[in-house]
Design a protein around this motif. Structure first.
Motif, PDB file in Angstrom:
ATOM      1  N   ALA A 233      50.710  22.785  14.286  1.00 40.83           N
ATOM      2  CA  ALA A 233      51.504  24.010  14.224  1.00 40.83           C
ATOM      3  C   ALA A 233      52.181  24.152  12.864  1.00 40.83           C
ATOM      4  N   ASP A 234      52.678  23.045  12.317  1.00 42.51           N
ATOM      5  CA  ASP A 234      53.322  23.084  10.995  1.00 42.51           C
ATOM      6  C   ASP A 234      52.345  23.510   9.910  1.00 42.51           C
ATOM      7  N   ARG A 235      51.119  22.958   9.953  1.00 39.11           N
ATOM      8  CA  ARG A 235      50.142  23.306   8.926  1.00 39.11           C
ATOM      9  C   ARG A 235      49.757  24.791   9.017  1.00 39.11           C
ATOM     10  N   LEU A 236      49.586  25.276  10.223  1.00 44.48           N
ATOM     11  CA  LEU A 236      49.204  26.684  10.382  1.00 44.48           C
ATOM     12  C   LEU A 236      50.320  27.609   9.914  1.00 44.48           C
ATOM     13  N   LEU A 237      51.557  27.227  10.189  1.00 49.97           N
ATOM     14  CA  LEU A 237      52.684  28.032   9.717  1.00 49.97           C
ATOM     15  C   LEU A 237      52.744  28.021   8.190  1.00 49.97           C
ATOM     16  N   GLU A 238      52.511  26.855   7.587  1.00 49.32           N
ATOM     17  CA  GLU A 238      52.499  26.760   6.128  1.00 49.32           C
ATOM     18  C   GLU A 238      51.467  27.701   5.526  1.00 49.32           C
ATOM     19  N   LEU A 239      50.273  27.709   6.109  1.00 49.02           N
ATOM     20  CA  LEU A 239      49.221  28.575   5.572  1.00 49.02           C
ATOM     21  C   LEU A 239      49.578  30.047   5.742  1.00 49.02           C
ATOM     22  N   GLU A 240      50.159  30.383   6.882  1.00 51.91           N
ATOM     23  CA  GLU A 240      50.578  31.765   7.100  1.00 51.91           C
ATOM     24  C   GLU A 240      51.602  32.188   6.049  1.00 51.91           C
ATOM     25  N   LEU A 241      52.553  31.309   5.758  1.00 48.62           N
ATOM     26  CA  LEU A 241      53.589  31.625   4.778  1.00 48.62           C
ATOM     27  C   LEU A 241      53.018  31.696   3.361  1.00 48.62           C
ATOM     28  N   ILE A 242      52.102  30.788   3.035  1.00 43.71           N
ATOM     29  CA  ILE A 242      51.491  30.798   1.698  1.00 43.71           C
ATOM     30  C   ILE A 242      50.803  32.128   1.433  1.00 43.71           C
ATOM     31  N   PHE A 243      49.968  32.539   2.371  1.00 40.87           N
ATOM     32  CA  PHE A 243      49.179  33.737   2.125  1.00 40.87           C
ATOM     33  C   PHE A 243      49.991  35.014   2.339  1.00 40.87           C
ATOM     34  N   ALA A 244      51.005  34.972   3.191  1.00 40.86           N
ATOM     35  CA  ALA A 244      51.879  36.133   3.335  1.00 40.86           C
ATOM     36  C   ALA A 244      52.688  36.331   2.063  1.00 40.86           C
ATOM     37  N   ARG A 245      53.168  35.243   1.490  1.00 38.51           N
ATOM     38  CA  ARG A 245      53.968  35.317   0.269  1.00 38.51           C
ATOM     39  C   ARG A 245      53.148  35.867  -0.894  1.00 38.51           C
TER      40      ARG A 245
END
Length: 276
Positions: A233-245
């Motif tokens: 879950a942490d990794r998926l959230l990180e990726l979501e934040l990276i690409f959203a940013r």
């Protein structure tokens, strides 16, 4: 690429107290020494360990040990966890060290693309410091072998680490399949994972450096098993934040990808200069 460094074992880690002091000491005493490609982008994150008897079954891999050397006193299982491998979101590889009544390493086995290989060479030349089996890690894919030449026999050695990087996306194979998201957002998550991992594509150097697992990386397998859903879950959230940013849109290269690509290219350029 993260730097791999050698560390001595100076004491016990608080995270292993539930497993008992003796098991913690044994776990570190017999931990494998791993040899990574110089360009490997992903080093291990955690290691779940279990002490087993020959009549037990592995808690992390579908196997038993009825064919173990009859002199075996116990078996130490190391379930080595990566948050990423070059093709998909996570990877789990196992090493089993067979220990005799006098503390001698009798045998070793390791996983290799869903199969099990012997980990200790017949002449025991890959046994370091008396108790640590030295194993090579396939670049990017993390299969284990006592001989690096095994990887050079794989027809997709370079394809897997290069053009096919990220091709499996959100890996959902085996027992862990129930831990990954489902529903309408899955394809979007697949796309993020694929895109992120493509940014780590590399050409294996086929030169290796030793990485010794750190004491703080060890924890009992049951604790690692419970931690896996949170790590995913942490990794998926990180990726979501990276690409959203970075405002990921269409097929254009994102700012995150540009930064990672330039960082790798800079590192490879430095390697070439050193080689001269």
């Amino acid at each position: 690429m993260s730097e791999s460094t050698a560390h001595g074992w100076e004491g016990l880690n608080d995270r292993t107290t539930n497993a008992g002091e003796e098991e913690s000491m044994l776990c570190e005493r017999y931990a494998p020494y791993l040899m990574f490609d110089l360009r490997e982008p992903f080093l291990p994150n955690l290691v779940g360990f279990t002490r087993l008897e020959t009549n037990d079954e592995s808690p992390s891999y579908p196997r038993s040990f009825e064919n173990a050397d009859p002199r075996t006193d116990f078996i130490l299982e190391y379930a080595i966890w990566w948050d990423y491998e070059i093709g998909h979101l996570y990877q789990l590889e196992q090493v089993w060290v067979y220990v005799g009544p006098n503390g001698e390493v009798l045998d070793c086995e390791a996983t290799f693309h869903g199969k099990i290989l012997k980990g200790l060479l017949r002449n025991r030349s890959n046994l370091s410091d008396g108790t640590h089996v030295r194993l090579f890690v396939q670049p990017g894919k993390h299969a284990l072998s006592p001989m690096p030449e095994m990887f050079e026999l794989l027809p997709d050695l370079y394809l897997a680490a290069g053009p096919r990087a990220g091709s499996d996306g959100l890996y959902a194979g085996g027992e862990l399949a129930c831990l990954v998201p489902t529903g309408d957002e899955v394809e979007e998550i697949h796309a993020r994972v694929r895109r992120y991992l493509r940014s780590f594509a590399f050409k294996p150097a086929l030169e290796y450096t030793e990485c010794r697992l750190l004491s703080e990386q060890f924890l009992p397998w049951r604790e690692l098993r419970e931690a896996i859903p949170l790590r995913l879950a942490d990794r998926l959230l990180e990726l979501e934040l990276i690409f959203a940013r970075d405002g990921l849109r269409g097929s254009e290269e994102s700012a995150a990808e540009r930064r990672m690509r330039r960082s790798r290219e800079s590192g490879e350029g430095a390697e070439r200069e050193e080689a001269r």
